[in-house]
Scaffold this active site. Sequence first.
Site, PDB file in Angstrom:
ATOM      1  N   HIS A 101       0.881  -1.170   0.000  1.00  0.00           N
ATOM      2  CA  HIS A 101       0.000   0.000   0.000  1.00  0.00           C
ATOM      3  C   HIS A 101       0.918   1.220   0.000  1.00  0.00           C
ATOM      4  O   HIS A 101       1.984   1.187   0.631  1.00  0.00           O
ATOM      5  CB  HIS A 101      -0.838   0.119   1.277  1.00  0.00           C
ATOM      6  CG  HIS A 101      -1.829  -0.973   1.510  1.00  0.00           C
ATOM      7  ND1 HIS A 101      -1.514  -2.139   2.151  1.00  0.00           N
ATOM      8  CD2 HIS A 101      -3.149  -1.056   1.218  1.00  0.00           C
ATOM      9  CE1 HIS A 101      -2.600  -2.898   2.245  1.00  0.00           C
ATOM     10  NE2 HIS A 101      -3.598  -2.281   1.682  1.00  0.00           N
ATOM     11  N   ASP A 104       2.159   1.956   3.359  1.00  0.00           N
ATOM     12  CA  ASP A 104       3.050   0.992   4.015  1.00  0.00           C
ATOM     13  C   ASP A 104       4.488   1.420   3.801  1.00  0.00           C
ATOM     14  O   ASP A 104       5.332   1.265   4.680  1.00  0.00           O
ATOM     15  CB  ASP A 104       2.971  -0.413   3.392  1.00  0.00           C
ATOM     16  CG  ASP A 104       1.599  -1.032   3.461  1.00  0.00           C
ATOM     17  OD1 ASP A 104       0.861  -0.724   4.386  1.00  0.00           O
ATOM     18  OD2 ASP A 104       1.298  -1.845   2.565  1.00  0.00           O
ATOM     19  N   GLU A 232     -10.714  -6.573  -5.096  1.00  0.00           N
ATOM     20  CA  GLU A 232     -10.591  -7.700  -4.158  1.00  0.00           C
ATOM     21  C   GLU A 232     -11.887  -7.847  -3.361  1.00  0.00           C
ATOM     22  O   GLU A 232     -12.171  -7.042  -2.467  1.00  0.00           O
ATOM     23  CB  GLU A 232      -9.401  -7.437  -3.219  1.00  0.00           C
ATOM     24  CG  GLU A 232      -9.126  -8.588  -2.277  1.00  0.00           C
ATOM     25  CD  GLU A 232      -7.875  -8.350  -1.432  1.00  0.00           C
ATOM     26  OE1 GLU A 232      -6.860  -7.855  -1.984  1.00  0.00           O
ATOM     27  OE2 GLU A 232      -7.913  -8.641  -0.233  1.00  0.00           O
ATOM     28  N   GLU A 268      -9.168 -13.474  -2.333  1.00  0.00           N
ATOM     29  CA  GLU A 268      -8.467 -13.846  -1.099  1.00  0.00           C
ATOM     30  C   GLU A 268      -9.163 -15.057  -0.470  1.00  0.00           C
ATOM     31  O   GLU A 268     -10.378 -15.068  -0.299  1.00  0.00           O
ATOM     32  CB  GLU A 268      -8.455 -12.661  -0.122  1.00  0.00           C
ATOM     33  CG  GLU A 268      -7.740 -13.006   1.172  1.00  0.00           C
ATOM     34  CD  GLU A 268      -7.330 -11.775   1.967  1.00  0.00           C
ATOM     35  OE1 GLU A 268      -6.828 -10.817   1.356  1.00  0.00           O
ATOM     36  OE2 GLU A 268      -7.534 -11.775   3.193  1.00  0.00           O
ATOM     37  N   HIS A 271     -11.294 -14.385   2.544  1.00  0.00           N
ATOM     38  CA  HIS A 271     -12.515 -13.640   2.200  1.00  0.00           C
ATOM     39  C   HIS A 271     -13.560 -14.581   1.602  1.00  0.00           C
ATOM     40  O   HIS A 271     -14.765 -14.411   1.847  1.00  0.00           O
ATOM     41  CB  HIS A 271     -12.202 -12.523   1.204  1.00  0.00           C
ATOM     42  CG  HIS A 271     -11.262 -11.484   1.719  1.00  0.00           C
ATOM     43  ND1 HIS A 271     -10.879 -10.387   0.975  1.00  0.00           N
ATOM     44  CD2 HIS A 271     -10.618 -11.356   2.918  1.00  0.00           C
ATOM     45  CE1 HIS A 271     -10.050  -9.626   1.679  1.00  0.00           C
ATOM     46  NE2 HIS A 271      -9.873 -10.208   2.868  1.00  0.00           N
ATOM     47  N   ASP A 296      -4.852 -13.664  -3.156  1.00  0.00           N
ATOM     48  CA  ASP A 296      -4.245 -13.402  -1.856  1.00  0.00           C
ATOM     49  C   ASP A 296      -4.299 -14.723  -1.105  1.00  0.00           C
ATOM     50  O   ASP A 296      -5.373 -15.164  -0.661  1.00  0.00           O
ATOM     51  CB  ASP A 296      -4.993 -12.300  -1.086  1.00  0.00           C
ATOM     52  CG  ASP A 296      -4.445 -10.912  -1.414  1.00  0.00           C
ATOM     53  OD1 ASP A 296      -3.559 -10.819  -2.287  1.00  0.00           O
ATOM     54  OD2 ASP A 296      -4.908  -9.935  -0.801  1.00  0.00           O
ATOM     55  N   ASP A 339      -1.008 -12.502   1.641  1.00  0.00           N
ATOM     56  CA  ASP A 339      -1.667 -11.500   2.476  1.00  0.00           C
ATOM     57  C   ASP A 339      -1.987 -12.228   3.788  1.00  0.00           C
ATOM     58  O   ASP A 339      -3.130 -12.541   4.093  1.00  0.00           O
ATOM     59  CB  ASP A 339      -2.930 -10.989   1.789  1.00  0.00           C
ATOM     60  CG  ASP A 339      -3.543  -9.806   2.522  1.00  0.00           C
ATOM     61  OD1 ASP A 339      -3.039  -9.479   3.610  1.00  0.00           O
ATOM     62  OD2 ASP A 339      -4.517  -9.235   2.020  1.00  0.00           O
TER      63      ASP A 339
HETATM   64  C1  XLS Z   1      -8.052  -6.854   3.821  1.00  0.00           C
HETATM   65  C2  XLS Z   1      -7.459  -7.022   2.505  1.00  0.00           C
HETATM   66  C3  XLS Z   1      -6.274  -6.119   2.231  1.00  0.00           C
HETATM   67  C4  XLS Z   1      -6.011  -6.041   0.748  1.00  0.00           C
HETATM   68  C5  XLS Z   1      -5.133  -4.895   0.356  1.00  0.00           C
HETATM   69  O1  XLS Z   1      -8.790  -7.702   4.306  1.00  0.00           O
HETATM   70  O2  XLS Z   1      -7.122  -8.370   2.347  1.00  0.00           O
HETATM   71  O3  XLS Z   1      -5.149  -6.567   2.922  1.00  0.00           O
HETATM   72  O4  XLS Z   1      -5.458  -7.207   0.256  1.00  0.00           O
HETATM   73  O5  XLS Z   1      -5.696  -3.684   0.661  1.00  0.00           O
HETATM   74 NI    NI Z   2      -6.047  -9.128   0.703  1.00  0.00          NI
HETATM   75 NI    NI Z   3      -8.056  -9.765   3.875  1.00  0.00          NI
END
Ligand code: XLS
Ligand code: NI
Ligand code: NI
Length: 439
Positions: A101, A104, A232, A268, A271, A296, A339
């Site tokens: 990011h 970051d 995402e 992800e 998620h 991710d 991630d």
């Molecule tokens: C949060 C997300 C975040 C994204 C990047 O849950 O996974 O880490 O991957 O902003």
């Molecule tokens: Ni993520």
């Molecule tokens: Ni996440």
Amino acid sequence: MEFFDGVTSAIAYEGPESDNPLAFRWYDADRVVAGRTMRDHLRFATCYWHSFSWDGFDIFGDGTFDRPWLAGADPLAAAEQKMDAAFEFFEKLTVPFWCFHDLDIAPEGATFKETAANVDHMADLASAHQERTGVELLWGTAKLFANPRYMAGAATNPDPDVFAYAAAQVAHCLDVTHRLGGHNYVLWGGREGYETLLNTDMRRELDQLGRFLHMVVEHKHAIGFHGTILIEPKPFEPTKHQYDYDVAAVHAFLQQYGLDEEIKVNIEVNHATLAGHDFAHEVAAAMNAGIFGSIDANAGDDRLGWDVDRFPVSVEQMTLGMIEILRGGGFTTGGLNFDAKLRRQSIARDDLFHAHIGGMDTMARALLAAASILEDGELDRRRDERYAGWDAERRILDGEVTLRQLHTAQLDSATEPTGVSGRQEELENLVARHIERVR
Ligand code: XLS
Ligand code: NI
Ligand code: NI
């Protein structure tokens, strides 16, 4: 200064029989599997936020980790130090990609202009580190959810000034990602969602998000960025209802706003779990819709209903996902970004190595198992067989028969359809056999 002095040389492949905790047992970067090296199949990335910016704090307590690079009174000097630590880690791990990011890598300044200058300064250093190490940028993303200005969302904020600020931030971060040769640019809808409909006009917010994403796509073309723009999906957390709920919701949104040719998804694993889906389901849904982009790679928890972001440990879960990735032709610009974060008690610096080695080995073994299953062909043969009736019956799908005609035909028919076994357990055993036997 060397930060990971406990790891004296680059992590190497030693094979499944090795007991060396600082070696790969499955990830053999140069090994060719199904026509590509493991390095090119898996396209591993380490994420900056969990691994280098996070000190182990949680909502109940302070940071626990040994992270000397976070110390220092001058925020920019600390950021430089943190980047030294990150690239030392990438090199020793031999991970080919990284992700960040904007905030970051660089500290936020007092004004947007100051922040932008900090990001530029750090991007110049990142560029030199990339040059020196050969590590590439898988994706960049803007942090549009941490600063209080974003508490009611970024693009979906009721205040147009916040939308404008977010747009400026994304323009800058996309420029930087382009400069660093990023393969993708990610938008996770950090707070693009709502807490209550009592104060939320959902229709307006979705229109705003649609407009925002069109501006991002226009900007991408204006600057000649050839990477992929990725959304995402996540169903909730931090907001109660996130608009980018899952792959299906994102696909419908992209189609509604005419963005489905321009934007793909970064799926992800955790998620997917939170959305009530299997990881493999989300990959298959994206492949079917033509919007599969990147992954991710992490893991949820069977009993904890939030984004616990563990490192992947289940070869079986990942094998089922890898089958769908390989069936769909594998990654193009995407890759597997960890991630994922350490548990709060994993306070030693070298825990970061053990976590990534385990994650990379899990994914490599899953790749081997998935490739072996697809090469063997039995699973796909069995799946095709289940649908063989449709190969003989084209008229229905070709639109040549009506509901009335099927009704009449059934009234006249002497036979009724009978079922055949779905063979799920037998197929699960087939998968298990490949996982057991791959070497
Ligand atoms: C949060 C997300 C975040 C994204 C990047 O849950 O996974 O880490 O991957 O902003
Ligand atoms: Ni993520
Ligand atoms: Ni996440």
